[in-house]
Design a protein around this motif. Structure first.
Motif, PDB file in Angstrom:
ATOM      1  N   SER A 160       0.679  -1.305  -0.035  1.00 39.95           N
ATOM      2  CA  SER A 160      -0.244   0.068  -0.042  1.00 39.95           C
ATOM      3  C   SER A 160       0.705   1.355   0.033  1.00 39.95           C
ATOM      4  CB  SER A 160      -0.909   0.139   1.112  1.00 39.95           C
ATOM      5  OG  SER A 160      -1.654   1.121   1.024  1.00 39.95           O
ATOM      6  N   THR A 187      -8.662  -4.097  -1.295  1.00 42.71           N
ATOM      7  CA  THR A 187      -8.721  -2.869  -1.215  1.00 42.71           C
ATOM      8  C   THR A 187      -8.261  -2.211   0.265  1.00 42.71           C
ATOM      9  OG1 THR A 187     -10.076  -0.675  -1.641  1.00 42.71           O
ATOM     10  CG2 THR A 187     -10.977  -2.548  -0.877  1.00 42.71           C
ATOM     11  N   TRP A 242      -9.968   0.609   0.942  1.00 40.37           N
ATOM     12  CA  TRP A 242     -11.000   1.622   1.311  1.00 40.37           C
ATOM     13  C   TRP A 242     -10.720   2.986   1.530  1.00 40.37           C
ATOM     14  CZ3 TRP A 242     -15.400  -0.962  -0.519  1.00 40.37           C
ATOM     15  CH2 TRP A 242     -15.465  -2.303  -0.278  1.00 40.37           C
ATOM     16  N   GLU A 294      -9.176   6.472  -0.382  1.00 44.45           N
ATOM     17  CA  GLU A 294      -8.892   6.683  -1.759  1.00 44.45           C
ATOM     18  C   GLU A 294      -7.338   6.813  -1.926  1.00 44.45           C
ATOM     19  OE1 GLU A 294      -9.820  10.667  -4.639  1.00 44.45           O
ATOM     20  OE2 GLU A 294     -10.896  10.471  -2.976  1.00 44.45           O
ATOM     21  N   ASP A 334      -5.861  -1.096  -4.011  1.00 44.18           N
ATOM     22  CA  ASP A 334      -7.285  -1.290  -4.876  1.00 44.18           C
ATOM     23  C   ASP A 334      -7.099  -2.480  -5.366  1.00 44.18           C
ATOM     24  OD1 ASP A 334      -6.069  -0.757  -7.242  1.00 44.18           O
ATOM     25  OD2 ASP A 334      -6.703   1.344  -7.283  1.00 44.18           O
ATOM     26  N   SER A 365     -10.198  -7.336   3.047  1.00 34.59           N
ATOM     27  CA  SER A 365      -9.894  -5.978   2.524  1.00 34.59           C
ATOM     28  C   SER A 365      -9.761  -5.360   3.835  1.00 34.59           C
ATOM     29  CB  SER A 365     -11.104  -5.503   1.861  1.00 34.59           C
ATOM     30  OG  SER A 365     -12.434  -5.331   2.660  1.00 34.59           O
TER      31      SER A 365
END
Length: 370
Positions: A189, A234, A236, A238, A242, A265
């Motif tokens: 991430s 993801t 979750w 922005e 993802d 997730s």
């Protein structure tokens, strides 16, 4: 024939149905060592009717535990503590036993959930966490130490060593924990990985370390035994990890012979906004399967037999993994078999357990051969 109760083969492991008891942290170990709680918990759920039971997230080194109560498999003592538990399971259950190999990374040194789950400072008995970058999980926490080359090698070697200990214990399969904001997910991430070397920045670089760890584990575990992986599909959040990036990871894992991808997730940021609902993560297992053809497991608020049957029968996932549903109903697989006309095995001591109405509807052999 029920799709949920149809067999599936993962390398040399033949499973009679598509149900796995998902790994669930119990936060009850002492110095990483399993004890009587784990004996009760594991033996009970090994009789759930699921074809496979996965032991909870198991740290590959002491500082890789989430909490002081997390299970480990990093030395002779932690290995020895699991041995009698597995011996008991083998005596009374035919369920395959997997174990999830894990490292908490920057989320290490936390209180157990029922004590608040917050970070334990070093001054109060905690330990220094490590991660891809010196970025804390949330504001106000002490940052982790950014792993250097020696630290990266140490952890890779620890995963391999734990895989070898699992093999000595007779474990049937491994699941690599690359989800829920723990170390390998942290490398994936961009929220947690701010590195500027070959392990940070572009997607190819962020994939590198988790893939190296997977390769190390795969090489250390027998070729005829399956190795799967749990991913957070993801963040979750922005700008975070993802599903599109997850699919790229899945393509790389397919090249390496991954046996399943368990599609979960979240977990990397407290800013996540998760739209909870029944089967809310099934979409991720379906997307990964459609894009890559890899075996997938669906997990997350799967509680009903017909719900699980639809997931497998429709091809959205190859298997389902249940956690809270199994805690609530430790014989979930038996009850699903009755509802769907499937069959599971049970020890002879329990053959009398079926209510007469269920025997009339589904026959005396619903729960096991006589």
């Amino acid at each position: 024939m029920s799709a949920l109760f149809s067999p599936i083969t993962l390398r040399g492991l033949e499973l009679p149905n598509r149900i796995m008891v998902a790994p669930m942290c119990q936060y009850s170990a002492v110095d990483g060592e399993a004890n009587d709680w784990h004996f009760t918990h594991i033996n009970s759920l090994a009789l759930s009717g699921a074809a496979m039971f996965c032991i909870e997230a198991t740290a590959v080194e002491a500082i890789g535990r989430i909490t002081p109560g997390c299970l480990g498999l990093w030395n002779d003592a932690t290995e020895a503590a699991l041995k009698p538990i597995l011996a008991s399971v083998r005596k009374h259950s035919r369920a395959a036993v997997a174990i999830q190999l894990a490292h908490a990374g920057r989320k290490a040194s936390s209180h157990v959930p029922w004590d608040g789950g917050q970070q334990i400072p070093v001054s109060q008995g905690g330990w220094q966490a490590e991660g891809p970058s010196a970025v804390p999980h949330k504001e106000g926490e002490a940052p982790p130490l950014a792993l250097d080359e020696a630290g990266l090698k140490r952890i890779r070697d620890a995963f391999a060593a734990t895989a070898k200990r699992a093999e000595r214990l007779g474990i049937d399969a491994l699941e690599v924990h690359c989800a829920h904001g723990y170390l390998l997910h942290q490398f994936l991430s961009p929220i947690s990985n701010r590195r500027t070397d070959q392990y940070g920045g572009p997607l190819e670089n962020r994939l590198r370390y988790p893939l190296e760890v997977f390769d190390t584990i795969r090489a250390a575990f027998p070729a005829d035994k399956p190795v799967g992986i749990k991913v957070s599909s993801t963040d979750w959040v922005e700008g975070g990890w993802d599903i599109a990036q997850t699919i790229e990871l899945a393509k790389q894992l397919k090249k390496r012979g991954v046996d399943w991808i368990d599609a979960s997730s979240g977990g990397v940021s407290p800013l996540q906004k998760i739209p909870l609902g029944p089967g809310y993560q099934v979409q991720f297992a379906e997307a990964i399967k459609q894009a890559t053809g890899v075996n997938t497991m669906a997990v997350g608020l799967i509680t009903e037999a017909k719900q699980a049957e639809d997931i497998v029968a429709s091809g959205k996932a190859d298997m389902v993994a249940l956690a809270r549903g199994m805690l609530y109903d430790p014989r979930w697989g038996w009850h699903a078999a009755v509802e769907l006309g499937g069959q599971v095995e049970a020890p002879p001591q329990y053959w009398r357990s079926q209510p007469s109405t269920q025997k009339a509807l589904f026959g005396a052999t619903t729960f096991g051969t006589r």
